[in-house]
Design a protein around this motif. Structure first.
Motif, PDB file in Angstrom:
ATOM      1  N   PHE A 116      14.476 -10.795  -4.842  1.00 20.63           N
ATOM      2  CA  PHE A 116      14.194  -9.637  -3.996  1.00 20.63           C
ATOM      3  C   PHE A 116      14.599  -8.370  -4.737  1.00 20.63           C
ATOM      4  O   PHE A 116      15.705  -8.280  -5.276  1.00 20.63           O
ATOM      5  CB  PHE A 116      14.970  -9.760  -2.679  1.00 20.63           C
ATOM      6  N   MET A 117      13.714  -7.368  -4.755  1.00 21.59           N
ATOM      7  CA  MET A 117      13.955  -6.138  -5.500  1.00 21.59           C
ATOM      8  C   MET A 117      13.691  -4.920  -4.627  1.00 21.59           C
ATOM      9  O   MET A 117      12.820  -4.941  -3.757  1.00 21.59           O
ATOM     10  CB  MET A 117      13.046  -6.059  -6.736  1.00 21.59           C
ATOM     11  N   THR A 118      14.468  -3.863  -4.875  1.00 25.74           N
ATOM     12  CA  THR A 118      14.185  -2.549  -4.306  1.00 25.74           C
ATOM     13  C   THR A 118      13.463  -1.736  -5.370  1.00 25.74           C
ATOM     14  O   THR A 118      13.939  -1.617  -6.498  1.00 25.74           O
ATOM     15  CB  THR A 118      15.479  -1.841  -3.883  1.00 25.74           C
ATOM     16  N   VAL A 119      12.304  -1.194  -5.006  1.00 25.77           N
ATOM     17  CA  VAL A 119      11.404  -0.589  -5.983  1.00 25.77           C
ATOM     18  C   VAL A 119      11.238   0.898  -5.690  1.00 25.77           C
ATOM     19  O   VAL A 119      11.078   1.306  -4.535  1.00 25.77           O
ATOM     20  CB  VAL A 119      10.027  -1.282  -5.960  1.00 25.77           C
ATOM     21  N   GLU A 120      11.283   1.717  -6.744  1.00 22.93           N
ATOM     22  CA  GLU A 120      10.971   3.139  -6.657  1.00 22.93           C
ATOM     23  C   GLU A 120       9.735   3.412  -7.512  1.00 22.93           C
ATOM     24  O   GLU A 120       9.726   3.119  -8.709  1.00 22.93           O
ATOM     25  CB  GLU A 120      12.134   4.008  -7.142  1.00 22.93           C
ATOM     26  N   LEU A 121       8.712   3.975  -6.888  1.00 20.51           N
ATOM     27  CA  LEU A 121       7.471   4.287  -7.591  1.00 20.51           C
ATOM     28  C   LEU A 121       7.378   5.790  -7.778  1.00 20.51           C
ATOM     29  O   LEU A 121       7.509   6.558  -6.826  1.00 20.51           O
ATOM     30  CB  LEU A 121       6.271   3.787  -6.786  1.00 20.51           C
ATOM     31  N   VAL A 122       7.165   6.226  -9.023  1.00 15.91           N
ATOM     32  CA  VAL A 122       7.005   7.649  -9.333  1.00 15.91           C
ATOM     33  C   VAL A 122       5.579   8.066  -8.995  1.00 15.91           C
ATOM     34  O   VAL A 122       4.615   7.522  -9.540  1.00 15.91           O
ATOM     35  CB  VAL A 122       7.310   7.924 -10.816  1.00 15.91           C
ATOM     36  N   LEU A 123       5.444   9.033  -8.077  1.00 17.71           N
ATOM     37  CA  LEU A 123       4.134   9.519  -7.655  1.00 17.71           C
ATOM     38  C   LEU A 123       3.684  10.712  -8.482  1.00 17.71           C
ATOM     39  O   LEU A 123       2.504  10.868  -8.774  1.00 17.71           O
ATOM     40  CB  LEU A 123       4.159   9.891  -6.177  1.00 17.71           C
ATOM     41  N   ALA A 124       4.618  11.600  -8.834  1.00 16.87           N
ATOM     42  CA  ALA A 124       4.275  12.786  -9.622  1.00 16.87           C
ATOM     43  C   ALA A 124       5.531  13.343 -10.260  1.00 16.87           C
ATOM     44  O   ALA A 124       6.640  13.165  -9.736  1.00 16.87           O
ATOM     45  CB  ALA A 124       3.609  13.844  -8.741  1.00 16.87           C
ATOM     46  N   THR A 125       5.369  14.023 -11.386  1.00 16.45           N
ATOM     47  CA  THR A 125       6.471  14.688 -12.080  1.00 16.45           C
ATOM     48  C   THR A 125       6.064  16.124 -12.385  1.00 16.45           C
ATOM     49  O   THR A 125       5.015  16.363 -12.989  1.00 16.45           O
ATOM     50  CB  THR A 125       6.820  13.951 -13.385  1.00 16.45           C
ATOM     51  N   ARG A 126       6.896  17.061 -11.927  1.00 14.57           N
ATOM     52  CA  ARG A 126       6.644  18.484 -12.195  1.00 14.57           C
ATOM     53  C   ARG A 126       7.775  19.001 -13.082  1.00 14.57           C
ATOM     54  O   ARG A 126       8.925  19.105 -12.640  1.00 14.57           O
ATOM     55  CB  ARG A 126       6.561  19.262 -10.884  1.00 14.57           C
ATOM     56  N   PHE A 142      -0.037   7.577   0.412  1.00 15.53           N
ATOM     57  CA  PHE A 142       0.232   7.820  -1.008  1.00 15.53           C
ATOM     58  C   PHE A 142      -0.853   7.236  -1.910  1.00 15.53           C
ATOM     59  O   PHE A 142      -0.723   7.298  -3.134  1.00 15.53           O
ATOM     60  CB  PHE A 142       1.583   7.216  -1.413  1.00 15.53           C
ATOM     61  N   LEU A 143      -1.906   6.681  -1.330  1.00 11.69           N
ATOM     62  CA  LEU A 143      -2.900   5.961  -2.129  1.00 11.69           C
ATOM     63  C   LEU A 143      -3.494   6.835  -3.228  1.00 11.69           C
ATOM     64  O   LEU A 143      -3.656   6.385  -4.370  1.00 11.69           O
ATOM     65  CB  LEU A 143      -4.012   5.438  -1.218  1.00 11.69           C
ATOM     66  N   ALA A 144      -3.827   8.083  -2.919  1.00  9.91           N
ATOM     67  CA  ALA A 144      -4.465   8.956  -3.908  1.00  9.91           C
ATOM     68  C   ALA A 144      -3.524   9.327  -5.043  1.00  9.91           C
ATOM     69  O   ALA A 144      -3.965   9.792  -6.098  1.00  9.91           O
ATOM     70  CB  ALA A 144      -4.979  10.224  -3.232  1.00  9.91           C
ATOM     71  N   ARG A 145      -2.220   9.109  -4.864  1.00 11.77           N
ATOM     72  CA  ARG A 145      -1.244   9.509  -5.880  1.00 11.77           C
ATOM     73  C   ARG A 145      -0.736   8.336  -6.713  1.00 11.77           C
ATOM     74  O   ARG A 145       0.040   8.532  -7.647  1.00 11.77           O
ATOM     75  CB  ARG A 145      -0.069  10.224  -5.210  1.00 11.77           C
ATOM     76  N   VAL A 146      -1.165   7.129  -6.370  1.00  9.54           N
ATOM     77  CA  VAL A 146      -0.753   5.943  -7.123  1.00  9.54           C
ATOM     78  C   VAL A 146      -1.739   5.721  -8.258  1.00  9.54           C
ATOM     79  O   VAL A 146      -2.954   5.709  -8.036  1.00  9.54           O
ATOM     80  CB  VAL A 146      -0.681   4.701  -6.218  1.00  9.54           C
ATOM     81  N   ARG A 147      -1.235   5.553  -9.451  1.00  4.87           N
ATOM     82  CA  ARG A 147      -2.082   5.375 -10.628  1.00  4.87           C
ATOM     83  C   ARG A 147      -1.627   4.154 -11.422  1.00  4.87           C
ATOM     84  O   ARG A 147      -0.426   3.858 -11.485  1.00  4.87           O
ATOM     85  CB  ARG A 147      -2.006   6.598 -11.548  1.00  4.87           C
ATOM     86  N   VAL A 173       2.900   0.285 -13.160  1.00  3.90           N
ATOM     87  CA  VAL A 173       1.897  -0.236 -12.233  1.00  3.90           C
ATOM     88  C   VAL A 173       0.781  -0.890 -13.042  1.00  3.90           C
ATOM     89  O   VAL A 173       0.212  -0.276 -13.947  1.00  3.90           O
ATOM     90  CB  VAL A 173       1.341   0.881 -11.337  1.00  3.90           C
ATOM     91  N   ALA A 174       0.466  -2.142 -12.717  1.00  9.97           N
ATOM     92  CA  ALA A 174      -0.575  -2.874 -13.442  1.00  9.97           C
ATOM     93  C   ALA A 174      -1.844  -3.023 -12.622  1.00  9.97           C
ATOM     94  O   ALA A 174      -2.951  -2.928 -13.161  1.00  9.97           O
ATOM     95  CB  ALA A 174      -0.061  -4.251 -13.850  1.00  9.97           C
ATOM     96  N   VAL A 175      -1.708  -3.272 -11.324  1.00  9.11           N
ATOM     97  CA  VAL A 175      -2.870  -3.524 -10.463  1.00  9.11           C
ATOM     98  C   VAL A 175      -2.645  -2.855  -9.118  1.00  9.11           C
ATOM     99  O   VAL A 175      -1.541  -2.904  -8.562  1.00  9.11           O
ATOM    100  CB  VAL A 175      -3.103  -5.038 -10.253  1.00  9.11           C
ATOM    101  N   ILE A 176      -3.697  -2.224  -8.586  1.00  5.67           N
ATOM    102  CA  ILE A 176      -3.689  -1.673  -7.229  1.00  5.67           C
ATOM    103  C   ILE A 176      -4.750  -2.424  -6.433  1.00  5.67           C
ATOM    104  O   ILE A 176      -5.911  -2.511  -6.867  1.00  5.67           O
ATOM    105  CB  ILE A 176      -3.987  -0.167  -7.234  1.00  5.67           C
ATOM    106  N   ASP A 177      -4.353  -2.986  -5.313  1.00  6.82           N
ATOM    107  CA  ASP A 177      -5.285  -3.775  -4.510  1.00  6.82           C
ATOM    108  C   ASP A 177      -6.483  -2.924  -4.101  1.00  6.82           C
ATOM    109  O   ASP A 177      -6.372  -1.707  -3.899  1.00  6.82           O
ATOM    110  CB  ASP A 177      -4.571  -4.311  -3.263  1.00  6.82           C
ATOM    111  N   THR A 178      -7.628  -3.562  -3.984  1.00  2.81           N
ATOM    112  CA  THR A 178      -8.851  -2.854  -3.599  1.00  2.81           C
ATOM    113  C   THR A 178      -8.984  -2.699  -2.095  1.00  2.81           C
ATOM    114  O   THR A 178      -9.905  -2.032  -1.619  1.00  2.81           O
ATOM    115  CB  THR A 178     -10.082  -3.611  -4.128  1.00  2.81           C
TER     116      THR A 178
END
Length: 370
Positions: free
Chosen positions: A280-290, A222-227, A248-253
């Protein structure tokens, strides 16, 4: 020998069975077993069901919003967090904070015994004042050659040394002052009045949690879709159904070579300070919206191996169409290609249909839009 020949014929019939199921009935070929005399010829579309149209229930393909998400787990971190420690040795004379109190940057938290250092500072200042006065008198006498230039240089050097001792003693006195390096909320007190502190002794903790961070990992696919700026939703069993929204604030290099994941840091506003560091948290990351995705009922799918088909009603006939599917939702599926918005697809009565069979629509399902 005869048995071997029969097995060979049967294998050939089975081999073409799948191809007939996809293509043969569309062009009106008889079933493979009927070709070799092992089965009576299947009735034509007109012969099935007494020759009349098949009653079906349809639903129009609609447009709606589809959100691609990936789920992970993470841990809450304070935006700024530090353990408050002593820099110098000293005895605690006063504790100026209450546990859990909100403090401002620069607020003094603990007083250490510093009488000796204050006396030393007074002495250093007196020596500096004397050295500076002598250097000033020497400068006044220099134009008349009443004092040697070398003597003047010595007095000026002594004045600078005395000034340095003042600054050094003042810095040591400042180190005995334990203060908050930034605004936040202090934790539990770990020292008492009268305790002898050594350098590095932890006094308390300080966390800035008006805005917190949640760290989690995402698979590398999913790296290319994380912004940066993508929406993140987090929840915790401690708060039931409550949802916290961040970005999302920072993406590791770098990608972790062992887990094949990339670390992502998201930030959340925390005005009521409900989110505590370490939670402890369960996280949902939005990759794309159509927003204009094509959606149809899941029961309209007629699968065959790794392919998917639907029956579309066109000119009162059922047309078998191959479709490419995308995201699956609750009771619906996204269609990426094969049909258009508004086309009626058969959702009930599929088992009685063949390609190009005449149909009669008995009901049109109307579904809510999203």
């Amino acid at each position: 020998m005869r048995t071997t020949s029969q097995l060979a014929v049967l294998a050939a019939v089975i081999g073409v069975g799948t191809a007939w199921h996809v293509y043969g009935e569309q062009i009106g070929l008889p079933r493979p077993l009927a070709l070799v005399g092992l089965e009576a010829a299947a009735p034509t579309v007109q012969q099935r069901g007494g020759g009349g149209p098949v009653g079906v229930v349809v639903a129009p393909v609609r447009t709606g919003t589809v959100v691609d998400r990936t789920e992970s787990v993470g841990t809450v971190r304070a935006r700024n967090a530090v353990a408050i420690t002593a820099k110098v040795s000293g005895i605690v004379t006063r504790i100026r904070f209450e546990e859990g109190q909100a403090v401002r940057e620069g607020d003094q938290l603990v007083d250490l015994e510093a009488a000796a250092l204050r006396a030393e500072l007074d002495q250093a200042r007196a020596q500096y004042d004397d050295a500076r006065s002598q250097a000033q008198r020497a400068r006044q006498l220099q134009p008349g050659q009443s004092i040697a230039a070398q003597r003047l240089e010595t007095l000026e050097a002594q004045a600078r040394q005395a000034e340095g001792r003042v600054r050094q003693t003042a810095a040591r006195l400042e180190e005995s002052r334990i203060a908050a390096p930034f605004a936040g909320r202090v934790g539990l007190r770990q020292v008492s009045v009268g305790a002898l502190l050594q350098p590095g002794t932890v006094v308390t903790t300080l966390d800035d949690i008006e805005r917190v961070r949640v760290e989690f990992s995402v698979p590398e696919v999913f790296l290319a879709r994380v912004r940066v700026g993508s929406q993140v939703t987090a929840r915790s069993s401690a708060f039931g159904d409550r949802r916290f929204t961040g970005t999302v604030a920072v993406i590791d290099t770098r990608i972790d070579a062992n887990t094949r994941t990339v670390r992502v840091i998201s930030e959340f506003d925390n005005p009521d300070e409900a989110l505590k560091p370490g939670l402890f948290m369960t996280v949902e990351l939005v990759l794309a919206t159509r927003a204009n995705a094509l959606l149809m009922p899941e029961e309209a799918i007629d699968p065959l191996g790794d392919r998917s088909f639907v029956y579309v009603v066109r000119d009162n006939r059922a047309k078998r169409v191959e479709v490419r599917l995308g995201q699956r939702l609750r009771g619906e599926v996204e269609v990426l290609s094969g049909i258009e918005a508004g086309e009626p697809v058969v959702v009930r009565g599929i088992q009685r249909l063949r390609n190009d069979a005449p149909v009669r629509v008995t009901e049109t399902m109307v579904r809510p839009t999203s």
